[in-house]
Design an enzyme around this catalytic site. Structure first.
Site, PDB file in Angstrom:
ATOM      1  N   ASP A 169      27.397 -34.969  -2.294  1.00 62.67           N
ATOM      2  CA  ASP A 169      27.019 -33.612  -1.902  1.00 62.67           C
ATOM      3  C   ASP A 169      25.528 -33.547  -1.570  1.00 62.67           C
ATOM      4  OD1 ASP A 169      27.260 -30.939  -1.387  1.00 62.67           O
ATOM      5  OD2 ASP A 169      27.539 -30.320  -3.469  1.00 62.67           O
TER       6      ASP A 169
ATOM      7  N   ASN B 241      37.114 -28.490   3.540  1.00 63.15           N
ATOM      8  CA  ASN B 241      36.073 -28.705   4.567  1.00 63.15           C
ATOM      9  C   ASN B 241      36.514 -28.248   5.960  1.00 63.15           C
ATOM     10  OD1 ASN B 241      34.673 -31.749   3.080  1.00 63.15           O
ATOM     11  ND2 ASN B 241      33.991 -29.632   2.890  1.00 63.15           N
TER      12      ASN B 241
HETATM   13  C1  FPP Z   1      28.789 -32.647   1.326  1.00 65.49           C
HETATM   14  O1  FPP Z   1      27.505 -32.269   1.744  1.00 65.49           O
HETATM   15  C2  FPP Z   1      29.235 -33.771   2.118  1.00 65.49           C
HETATM   16  C3  FPP Z   1      30.322 -33.763   2.924  1.00 65.49           C
HETATM   17  C4  FPP Z   1      31.161 -32.578   3.107  1.00 65.49           C
HETATM   18  C5  FPP Z   1      30.682 -34.940   3.742  1.00 65.49           C
HETATM   19  C6  FPP Z   1      30.479 -36.278   3.103  1.00 65.49           C
HETATM   20  C7  FPP Z   1      30.405 -37.280   4.178  1.00 65.49           C
HETATM   21  C8  FPP Z   1      29.584 -38.344   4.243  1.00 65.49           C
HETATM   22  C9  FPP Z   1      28.695 -38.701   3.155  1.00 65.49           C
HETATM   23  C10 FPP Z   1      29.501 -39.215   5.443  1.00 65.49           C
HETATM   24  C11 FPP Z   1      30.770 -39.739   5.953  1.00 65.49           C
HETATM   25  C12 FPP Z   1      31.532 -40.524   4.969  1.00 65.49           C
HETATM   26  C13 FPP Z   1      31.953 -41.778   5.155  1.00 65.49           C
HETATM   27  C14 FPP Z   1      32.786 -42.437   4.137  1.00 65.49           C
HETATM   28  C15 FPP Z   1      31.592 -42.555   6.350  1.00 65.49           C
HETATM   29  P1  FPP Z   1      27.280 -30.803   2.310  1.00 65.49           P
HETATM   30  O2  FPP Z   1      27.424 -30.845   3.775  1.00 65.49           O
HETATM   31  O3  FPP Z   1      28.196 -29.840   1.616  1.00 65.49           O
HETATM   32  O4  FPP Z   1      25.800 -30.544   1.879  1.00 65.49           O
HETATM   33  P2  FPP Z   1      25.127 -29.136   1.498  1.00 65.49           P
HETATM   34  O5  FPP Z   1      25.859 -28.622   0.272  1.00 65.49           O
HETATM   35  O6  FPP Z   1      23.718 -29.509   1.212  1.00 65.49           O
HETATM   36  O7  FPP Z   1      25.287 -28.247   2.686  1.00 65.49           O
END
Ligand code: FPP
Length: 238
Positions: free
Chosen positions: A17, A65
């Site tokens: 996250d 998501n």
């Molecule tokens: C949460 O951060 C993260 C995600 C919803 C996506 C996770 C994906 C990756 C780390 C990259 C792709 C994965 C692979 C395995 C190649 P957020 O967007 O909710 O962050 P925020 O809470 O700060 O907005």
């Protein structure tokens, strides 16, 4: 960090996250944060394999998501495709078996095909198992287990045991996580492996996922080593 007494968790799972906040803090777009998050995925996977962790689970895309703007969900799918293309040779080099779990129904055929190809290519590797959860939620996993059970065995032998029910979860054959790490300071489990995390040790860090590296992973393992796992029982000496 070794005094010879540390116990290594067999299965570590991570809620990655903070990509969006990382991007904001660097004056970049959210998708740049996800891209940087994929770099952390590579670094942490290699380190976990090197340490001898048997199973590493990463929550890459939750069922919830889909509620994000289309351009972000599309960018995340593209990133997953790109990751598979770029990382499969590294997974082979590091003897890592890669498994994708989650509801395939809303995924494009292109994503499903590449996930299957990666699972097949890496399927005979004998080192760490990397489990990437795409379009997954814990409630969905329990529900698909019930549906599949009723579909395949309309009159099951009752009562079901925890063990027999677990056999219908998508994580069948994978031990329950010993340690769950969540980055970015949020303190919740967000519909990840709900059934499987019944006795998982939880570790929360304020580090944003794109910044998460070896020292942060080591800090989590150290905290895990200081936990006393009693699984609802009392200690032998008491
Ligand atoms: C949460 O951060 C993260 C995600 C919803 C996506 C996770 C994906 C990756 C780390 C990259 C792709 C994965 C692979 C395995 C190649 P957020 O967007 O909710 O962050 P925020 O809470 O700060 O907005």
């Amino acid at each position: 960090m070794s005094n010879g007494k540390e116990k290594l968790p067999e299965h570590v799972c991570i809620i990655m996250d903070g990509n969006g906040r990382w991007a904001l803090a660097h004056g970049l777009k959210r998708n740049d944060g996800h891209r940087q998050g994929a770099e952390a995925v590579r670094a942490v996977t290699e380190y976990a394999a090197e340490l001898g962790i048997a199973y590493l689970s990463l929550f890459a895309f939750s069922e919830e998501n889909w509620g994000r703007p289309k351009q972000e969900t599309e960018a995340l799918m593209t990133l997953i495709l790109e990751y598979i293309r770029k990382e499969t040779p590294n997974l082979m080099k590091n003897n890592i078996r890669c498994v994708f779990l989650g509801d395939r129904n809303n995924l494009s055929s292109g994503v499903v095909e590449r996930m299957d190809a990666c699972m097949e290519t890496t399927g005979n590797n004998t080192g760490m198992t990397l489990i990437i959860f795409v379009n997954y939620s814990g409630k969905w996993d329990v529900l698909q287990a019930v549906n599949r059970l009723l579909e395949t065995t309309p009159t099951p032998e009752l009562p079901l045991s925890y063990e027999s029910f677990s056999g219908y979860l998508t994580t069948v054959g994978i031990p329950d996580p010993d340690l769950m790490i969540r980055t970015s300071g949020e303190i919740r489990i967000s519909n990840f492996m709900l059934w499987q995390m019944a006795y998982t040790e939880l570790y929360f860090t304020s580090v944003l996922w794109p910044d998460f590296r070896k020292p942060d992973f080591e800090a989590a393992l150290k905290a895990y080593n200081n936990r006393k796992r009693r699984f609802g029982k009392i200690e032998e000496s008491n």
